[in-house]
Design a protein around this motif. Structure first.
Motif, PDB file in Angstrom:
ATOM      1  N   GLY A  50       0.807  -1.210   0.000  1.00  0.00           N
ATOM      2  CA  GLY A  50       0.000   0.000   0.000  1.00  0.00           C
ATOM      3  C   GLY A  50       0.837   1.256   0.000  1.00  0.00           C
ATOM      4  N   THR A  51       2.114   1.166  -0.382  1.00  0.00           N
ATOM      5  CA  THR A  51       3.009   2.322  -0.338  1.00  0.00           C
ATOM      6  C   THR A  51       2.843   3.233  -1.542  1.00  0.00           C
ATOM      7  OG1 THR A  51       4.804   1.136  -1.458  1.00  0.00           O
ATOM      8  CG2 THR A  51       4.755   1.039   0.952  1.00  0.00           C
ATOM      9  N   GLY A  52       2.267   2.736  -2.634  1.00  0.00           N
ATOM     10  CA  GLY A  52       2.115   3.551  -3.835  1.00  0.00           C
ATOM     11  C   GLY A  52       3.306   3.483  -4.763  1.00  0.00           C
ATOM     12  N   GLU A  53       4.310   2.699  -4.417  1.00  0.00           N
ATOM     13  CA  GLU A  53       5.482   2.520  -5.277  1.00  0.00           C
ATOM     14  C   GLU A  53       5.972   1.082  -5.146  1.00  0.00           C
ATOM     15  OE1 GLU A  53       9.167   4.420  -3.424  1.00  0.00           O
ATOM     16  OE2 GLU A  53       7.530   5.507  -2.445  1.00  0.00           O
ATOM     17  N   PRO A  54       6.665   0.571  -6.176  1.00  0.00           N
ATOM     18  CA  PRO A  54       7.159  -0.810  -6.100  1.00  0.00           C
ATOM     19  C   PRO A  54       8.123  -0.980  -4.929  1.00  0.00           C
ATOM     20  CG  PRO A  54       7.365   0.047  -8.326  1.00  0.00           C
ATOM     21  CD  PRO A  54       6.983   1.204  -7.449  1.00  0.00           C
ATOM     22  N   LEU A  55       8.041  -2.125  -4.287  1.00  0.00           N
ATOM     23  CA  LEU A  55       8.878  -2.421  -3.129  1.00  0.00           C
ATOM     24  C   LEU A  55       9.555  -3.761  -3.354  1.00  0.00           C
ATOM     25  CD1 LEU A  55       9.753  -1.710  -0.206  1.00  0.00           C
ATOM     26  CD2 LEU A  55       7.708  -2.894   0.574  1.00  0.00           C
ATOM     27  N   PRO A  68       2.694  -1.886  -6.447  1.00  0.00           N
ATOM     28  CA  PRO A  68       1.814  -1.068  -5.612  1.00  0.00           C
ATOM     29  C   PRO A  68       0.350  -1.449  -5.781  1.00  0.00           C
ATOM     30  CG  PRO A  68       2.817   0.233  -7.382  1.00  0.00           C
ATOM     31  CD  PRO A  68       3.438  -1.107  -7.418  1.00  0.00           C
ATOM     32  N   GLY A  69      -0.339  -1.565  -4.653  1.00  0.00           N
ATOM     33  CA  GLY A  69      -1.756  -1.891  -4.646  1.00  0.00           C
ATOM     34  C   GLY A  69      -2.084  -3.346  -4.883  1.00  0.00           C
ATOM     35  N   TYR A  91      10.419   3.076   4.389  1.00  0.00           N
ATOM     36  CA  TYR A  91      11.244   1.923   4.788  1.00  0.00           C
ATOM     37  C   TYR A  91      12.666   2.080   4.271  1.00  0.00           C
ATOM     38  CZ  TYR A  91       6.685  -0.032   5.760  1.00  0.00           C
ATOM     39  OH  TYR A  91       5.428  -0.228   6.240  1.00  0.00           O
ATOM     40  N   ASP A  92      13.605   1.725   5.127  1.00  0.00           N
ATOM     41  CA  ASP A  92      15.012   1.724   4.747  1.00  0.00           C
ATOM     42  C   ASP A  92      15.388   0.357   4.195  1.00  0.00           C
ATOM     43  OD1 ASP A  92      15.501   4.348   5.565  1.00  0.00           O
ATOM     44  OD2 ASP A  92      15.875   3.713   7.636  1.00  0.00           O
ATOM     45  N   GLU A  93      16.452   0.326   3.420  1.00  0.00           N
ATOM     46  CA  GLU A  93      16.954  -0.945   2.913  1.00  0.00           C
ATOM     47  C   GLU A  93      17.458  -1.784   4.082  1.00  0.00           C
ATOM     48  OE1 GLU A  93      20.289  -2.655  -0.211  1.00  0.00           O
ATOM     49  OE2 GLU A  93      19.915  -0.515  -0.076  1.00  0.00           O
ATOM     50  N   GLY A  94      17.034  -3.045   4.127  1.00  0.00           N
ATOM     51  CA  GLY A  94      17.437  -3.951   5.202  1.00  0.00           C
ATOM     52  C   GLY A  94      16.480  -3.977   6.380  1.00  0.00           C
ATOM     53  N   GLN A  95      15.450  -3.154   6.348  1.00  0.00           N
ATOM     54  CA  GLN A  95      14.477  -3.133   7.446  1.00  0.00           C
ATOM     55  C   GLN A  95      13.588  -4.364   7.378  1.00  0.00           C
ATOM     56  OE1 GLN A  95      12.269   0.500   7.707  1.00  0.00           O
ATOM     57  NE2 GLN A  95      11.011  -0.208   9.407  1.00  0.00           N
ATOM     58  N   VAL A  96      13.410  -5.020   8.518  1.00  0.00           N
ATOM     59  CA  VAL A  96      12.568  -6.217   8.584  1.00  0.00           C
ATOM     60  C   VAL A  96      11.105  -5.796   8.572  1.00  0.00           C
ATOM     61  CG1 VAL A  96      11.963  -8.249   9.945  1.00  0.00           C
ATOM     62  CG2 VAL A  96      14.336  -7.500   9.831  1.00  0.00           C
ATOM     63  N   LEU A  97      10.361  -6.303   7.590  1.00  0.00           N
ATOM     64  CA  LEU A  97       8.941  -5.981   7.467  1.00  0.00           C
ATOM     65  C   LEU A  97       8.072  -6.975   8.213  1.00  0.00           C
ATOM     66  CD1 LEU A  97       8.933  -5.098   3.673  1.00  0.00           C
ATOM     67  CD2 LEU A  97       9.118  -3.541   5.617  1.00  0.00           C
ATOM     68  N   ASN A 108      -3.400 -11.344   6.174  1.00  0.00           N
ATOM     69  CA  ASN A 108      -2.926 -10.407   5.163  1.00  0.00           C
ATOM     70  C   ASN A 108      -2.252  -9.242   5.862  1.00  0.00           C
ATOM     71  OD1 ASN A 108      -2.471  -9.065   2.784  1.00  0.00           O
ATOM     72  ND2 ASN A 108      -4.560  -8.313   2.565  1.00  0.00           N
ATOM     73  N   ILE A 109      -1.008  -8.953   5.471  1.00  0.00           N
ATOM     74  CA  ILE A 109      -0.254  -7.823   6.027  1.00  0.00           C
ATOM     75  C   ILE A 109      -0.285  -6.718   4.993  1.00  0.00           C
ATOM     76  CG2 ILE A 109       1.993  -7.021   6.813  1.00  0.00           C
ATOM     77  CD1 ILE A 109       2.633  -9.923   7.529  1.00  0.00           C
ATOM     78  N   THR A 110      -0.694  -5.513   5.393  1.00  0.00           N
ATOM     79  CA  THR A 110      -0.686  -4.370   4.492  1.00  0.00           C
ATOM     80  C   THR A 110       0.477  -3.461   4.862  1.00  0.00           C
ATOM     81  OG1 THR A 110      -3.081  -4.471   4.253  1.00  0.00           O
ATOM     82  CG2 THR A 110      -2.002  -2.415   3.610  1.00  0.00           C
ATOM     83  N   ILE A 111       1.361  -3.230   3.907  1.00  0.00           N
ATOM     84  CA  ILE A 111       2.517  -2.366   4.116  1.00  0.00           C
ATOM     85  C   ILE A 111       2.167  -0.999   3.574  1.00  0.00           C
ATOM     86  CG2 ILE A 111       4.932  -1.982   3.541  1.00  0.00           C
ATOM     87  CD1 ILE A 111       5.210  -4.995   3.273  1.00  0.00           C
ATOM     88  N   GLU A 112       2.191   0.008   4.425  1.00  0.00           N
ATOM     89  CA  GLU A 112       1.832   1.371   4.003  1.00  0.00           C
ATOM     90  C   GLU A 112       2.973   2.318   4.198  1.00  0.00           C
ATOM     91  OE1 GLU A 112      -1.686   2.211   6.226  1.00  0.00           O
ATOM     92  OE2 GLU A 112      -2.912   1.051   4.858  1.00  0.00           O
TER      93      GLU A 112
END
Length: 112
Positions: A50-55, A68-69, A91-97, A108-112
């Motif tokens: 849900g960040t609006g950009e590719p992750l 995204p989405g 989110y920073d690179e290497g951050q555990v989600l 379902n986990i939503t990442i925003e």
């Protein structure tokens, strides 16, 4: 004299058994460690970006891009981690989600 003989025999017998008891492993701990080392439960869950950009994330041993989405299905072993491999606004690179455990099964986990 009989009492000294009986007490002496008991002390010798206790000393002989004590040596073996010191090195014995309790039965309650043996199966748990073996099971945890060789078996890991697979956990099925979903992550929605849900960040609006590719992750880009690393899930277990594989790397994938969360569009995204969109919702992505995951099947990972318990104990694995989902880690951000690209930097975003939140989110920073290497951050555990997510830390994968049995509690995530079917969620379902939503990442925003």
């Amino acid at each position: 004299m009989k009492r000294n003989f009986v007490v002496g025999t008991m002390v010798v017998a206790a000393a002989m058994l004590a040596g073996q008891a010191v090195y014995a492993q309790p039965l309650a701990f043996a199966p748990t460690g073996t099971r945890a080392m060789f078996k890991s439960k697979m956990v099925n869950f979903k992550i929605t970006n849900g960040t609006g950009e590719p992750l880009t994330v690393k899930a277990g041993k594989s790397t994938m891009v969360l569009e995204p989405g969109k919702t992505t299905d995951f099947s990972l072993a318990s104990g694995d981690e989902v880690v951000a491999k690209s930097r975003t606004k939140h989110y920073d690179e290497g951050q555990v989600l997510a830390h994968v455990n049995e509690d995530l099964e079917g969620h379902n986990i939503t990442i925003e």
